[in-house]
Design an enzyme around this catalytic site. Structure first.
Site, PDB file in Angstrom:
ATOM      1  CG  HIS A   1     -10.405 -22.633 -10.281  1.00  0.00           C
ATOM      2  ND1 HIS A   1     -10.897 -21.560 -10.977  1.00  0.00           N
ATOM      3  CD2 HIS A   1     -10.899 -22.516  -9.019  1.00  0.00           C
ATOM      4  CE1 HIS A   1     -11.651 -20.820 -10.183  1.00  0.00           C
ATOM      5  NE2 HIS A   1     -11.672 -21.380  -8.991  1.00  0.00           N
TER       6      HIS A   1
ATOM      7  NE  ARG B   1     -19.869 -12.679 -20.175  1.00  0.00           N
ATOM      8  CZ  ARG B   1     -20.119 -13.031 -18.920  1.00  0.00           C
ATOM      9  NH1 ARG B   1     -20.643 -12.156 -18.077  1.00  0.00           N
ATOM     10  NH2 ARG B   1     -19.831 -14.250 -18.488  1.00  0.00           N
ATOM     11  CE1 TYR B   2     -14.399 -12.355 -16.879  1.00  0.00           C
ATOM     12  CE2 TYR B   2     -16.214 -10.878 -17.378  1.00  0.00           C
ATOM     13  CZ  TYR B   2     -15.674 -11.913 -16.627  1.00  0.00           C
ATOM     14  OH  TYR B   2     -16.398 -12.478 -15.622  1.00  0.00           O
TER      15      TYR B   2
ATOM     16  CE  LYS C   1       1.428  -4.137 -52.794  1.00  0.00           C
ATOM     17  NZ  LYS C   1       2.725  -4.664 -53.237  1.00  0.00           N
TER      18      LYS C   1
END
Length: 529
Positions: A281, A218-219, A141
């Site tokens: 997938h 990376r993504y 804080k």
């Protein structure tokens, strides 16, 4: 000195994890920083030859109640929370002889580790830190003036700034404050969720979840999405706790698919048989048992060799060289295993981009746990689907009962169906999937897609007929109409396993009887959306 630089003249250090402590504190002391500490931390610093004050020297009070009360005192929190530019705060410090504290270094009692090793209730409660979070939150804080460190990984950054600027910058103090609040939030989340579990509260009025950053990715699922990977602290072997032996960085999709594959292969006890799951997938495209991993892999691959290209392979036993040589024959993204021989590691090592993960064990498919998903404005939280095919009491509902071989394959197929996206249809034969239909809006479409994939696989293998001929079929939920079952009949299935529970169950049973099928109900549904 820049206006936002704050010199460090006094540091309060109290850590459970003492990794890197002595070199860090030594560097501070050499820079003229006065060290104040507690209990075991003070002892470790003193034994290293450092001049260190005890907290009781500042407070005038000894540690009390077995160490439960030591830093909860105005002379500590006043020194942390005082705003340096506030004349009133400075007057209060002077009036009460409170020494300012410019750096707070605290990591918390090892609550998560205590839970992970199975400690009893009372010991777990004693490992809930009180003073530590209060110190951390107070310093965070007041980050305009005080730096707070909760992770040894930040020791070097603090030392570097002191060396370069004579103190800490506001930018660093803000970053450290954010990390501090995140740490106490994750800590409290672990405590509250453990408590809810102990009290068997399925829907406590508040839920919190936290994690520690493992790596920035990376993504995300797509290149325009940011992503990061966090460890929840759950004591469960898997991708979050695995050791990456080799290969390039895992992507977001790699991690998701690897988790799906490893959780699926854990359904097959290693002591009973070797098993291999190939995922693409997030859906299994081939699953098989065998006398060896190499045999299981070849059977799994035969189910859908096209989809297996670029997939994830999970095994339930130590990866051996024979299996590894078979697996590297086609492009594969990840292999995950409880362990691997040195020879197998060398085989995989010849493929520099192929990731090999070693987990040290299999997750328990029966273990309780939480599954969390986000929705707009909220969280959906449910218990892990820990129902096991081995524990399901099967009810024969047709005139013909399944044979012993059909029964074994039915349980195998239902194990796999648990890990395939709904609507799910799985054909299996001789301990291997021979057709998988996943994620369709209509169950009959899943049955047809699975059969068509089996036809394609048979053609690729030069077989006279698809392996669905004489197979069994599993459905993750009940057949709402007889059409899905009739599609399975057309594919050549001889026995069916499904939950049952449809208002048209009798219609489906009659259709099975007319086709000479054996059918069993489980009473357990395995939706996976």
């Amino acid at each position: 000195m820049s206006a936002d630089i704050r010199p460090v003249t006094r540091a309060l250090i109290s850590v459970s994890d003492k990794a890197g402590l002595v070199p860090f504190a030594t560097a501070l002391a050499k820079g003229g920083v006065e060290l104040v500490s507690t209990g075991g931390t003070r002892k470790a610093l003193a034994e290293a030859g450092l001049d260190v004050k005890d907290v009781s020297d500042l407070t005038g009070f000894p540690e009390m109640m077995d160490g439960r009360v030591k830093t909860l005192h105005p002379k500590i929190h006043g020194g942390i929370l005082a705003i340096r530019a506030d004349a009133g705060h400075q007057a209060s410090l002077a009036e009460h002889a409170i020494a300012p504290i410019d750096l707070v270094v605290v990591n918390l009692y090892p609550f998560e580790a205590t839970v992970a090793r199975g400690a009893d209730f009372d010991e777990t409660i004693e490992n809930i830190d009180i003073g530590g979070p209060a110190l951390i939150r107070g310093a965070a804080k007041n980050h305009h003036d005080v730096a707070v460190v909760v992770d040894a990984a930040d020791y070097e950054a603090v030392l570097a700034e002191i060396a370069a600027h004579g103190g800490t910058t506001l930018a660093l103090r803000r970053r450290l404050a954010q990390a501090a609040y995140a740490r106490t939030a994750a800590y409290d989340a672990a405590i509250s969720n453990w408590f809810a579990g102990e009290l068997k509260l399925d829907a406590p009025p508040f839920r919190a979840f936290g994690g520690k950053l493992l790596e920035a990715l990376r993504y995300g699922e797509n290149p325009h999405q940011s992503a990061a990977f966090y460890a929840s602290g759950e004591n469960r072997p898997g991708v979050a706790t695995a050791r990456q032996v080799q290969g390039k960085q895992l992507s977001f999709n790699n991690i998701n698919d690897t988790n799906a594959a490893f959780e699926a292969v854990a359904e097959f006890p290693a002591a009973r048989t070797a098993a291999v799951v190939i995922v693409k997938h997030a859906n299994p495209c081939g699953v098989a048992e065998g006398a060896s991993l190499a045999e299981a892999y070849r059977k799994a691959l035969a189910c859908d060799p096209v989809s297996a290209f670029g997939g994830i392979i999970a095994v339930n036993r130590t990866l051996d060289a024979e299996a590894a040589r078979a697996m590297v024959e086609i492009f594969t993204e990840v292999i995950v295993a409880p362990d691997a021989t040195e020879e197998a590691i060398a085989v995989v090592g010849a493929k520099k981009n192929l990731r090999l993960l070693i987990t040290g064990g299999l997750p328990d498919p029966r273990a309780a746990g939480l599954d969390v998903r986000t929705v707009a404005g909220g969280l959906l939280v449910q218990g892990r689907d820990n129902a096991s095919a081995d524990d399901v009491a099967l009810k024969v509902v047709t005139k013909r009962a399944p044979t012993a071989q059909e029964l074994a394959d039915l349980r195998f197929a239902f194990r796999v169906a648990k890990h395939v996206k709904s609507n799910t249809i799985v054909y299996a034969k001789d301990g291997a999937t021979v057709g998988i239909g996943a994620g369709q809006m209509s169950r009959v479409d899943s049955a047809r897609i699975a059969a068509r994939k089996a036809e394609d696989a048979a053609e690729a293998a030069g077989l006279a007929a698809p392996l669905t001929k004489g197979s069994v079929v599993a459905s993750d939920a009940f057949f709402p109409f007889a059409d899905g079952l009739l599609a399975a009949v057309a594919a050549g299935a001889t026995a069916v396993i499904q939950p049952g529970g449809s208002m048209r169950d009798q219609e489906v049973i009659d259709a099975a009887d007319a086709a000479g099928l054996a059918m069993v109900f489980t009473g357990v549904r395995h939706f996976r959306h």
